[in-house]
Write a protein that holds these residues in place. Structure first.
Motif, mmCIF file in Angstrom:
data_model
loop_
_atom_site.group_PDB
_atom_site.id
_atom_site.type_symbol
_atom_site.label_atom_id
_atom_site.label_comp_id
_atom_site.label_asym_id
_atom_site.label_seq_id
_atom_site.Cartn_x
_atom_site.Cartn_y
_atom_site.Cartn_z
ATOM 1 N N LYS A 164 0.867 -1.181 0.000
ATOM 2 C CA LYS A 164 0.000 0.000 0.000
ATOM 3 C C LYS A 164 0.905 1.232 0.000
ATOM 4 O O LYS A 164 1.690 1.423 0.923
ATOM 5 N N ALA B 163 2.370 4.863 0.586
ATOM 6 C CA ALA B 163 2.156 5.857 1.639
ATOM 7 C C ALA B 163 3.264 6.895 1.582
ATOM 8 O O ALA B 163 4.390 6.599 1.182
ATOM 9 N N SER C 226 -3.702 8.933 0.160
ATOM 10 C CA SER C 226 -4.556 9.187 1.328
ATOM 11 C C SER C 226 -3.868 8.722 2.602
ATOM 12 O O SER C 226 -4.137 9.232 3.672
ATOM 13 N N GLU C 227 -2.952 7.772 2.484
ATOM 14 C CA GLU C 227 -2.194 7.307 3.645
ATOM 15 C C GLU C 227 -0.879 8.060 3.691
ATOM 16 O O GLU C 227 0.094 7.690 3.044
ATOM 17 N N THR C 228 -0.853 9.136 4.448
ATOM 18 C CA THR C 228 0.361 9.931 4.613
ATOM 19 C C THR C 228 0.571 10.156 6.095
ATOM 20 O O THR C 228 -0.316 10.621 6.788
#
Length: 49
Positions: free
Chosen positions: A19, A21, A45-47
């Motif tokens: 995924k 990040a 969106s994953e930060t």
């Protein structure tokens, strides 16, 4: 402002899949707006900051 963002793949095995990040180290002094701007620029969106 210049910030280094590392782009990594989380939850991956053997460098495949995972995924994407964005990760920013030492972000304690950034404002909430700075963090939102960085997350938007990174594009994931994953930060994590």
């Amino acid at each position: 402002m210049e910030v280094n963002a590392f782009l990594v793949n989380a939850f991956t095995a053997n460098d495949r899949g995972g995924k994407p990040a964005g990760v920013v180290l030492n972000a304690d002094n950034l404002s909430d707006q700075d963090k939102l701007n960085i997350a938007q620029a990174v594009g994931f969106s994953e930060t994590a900051l």
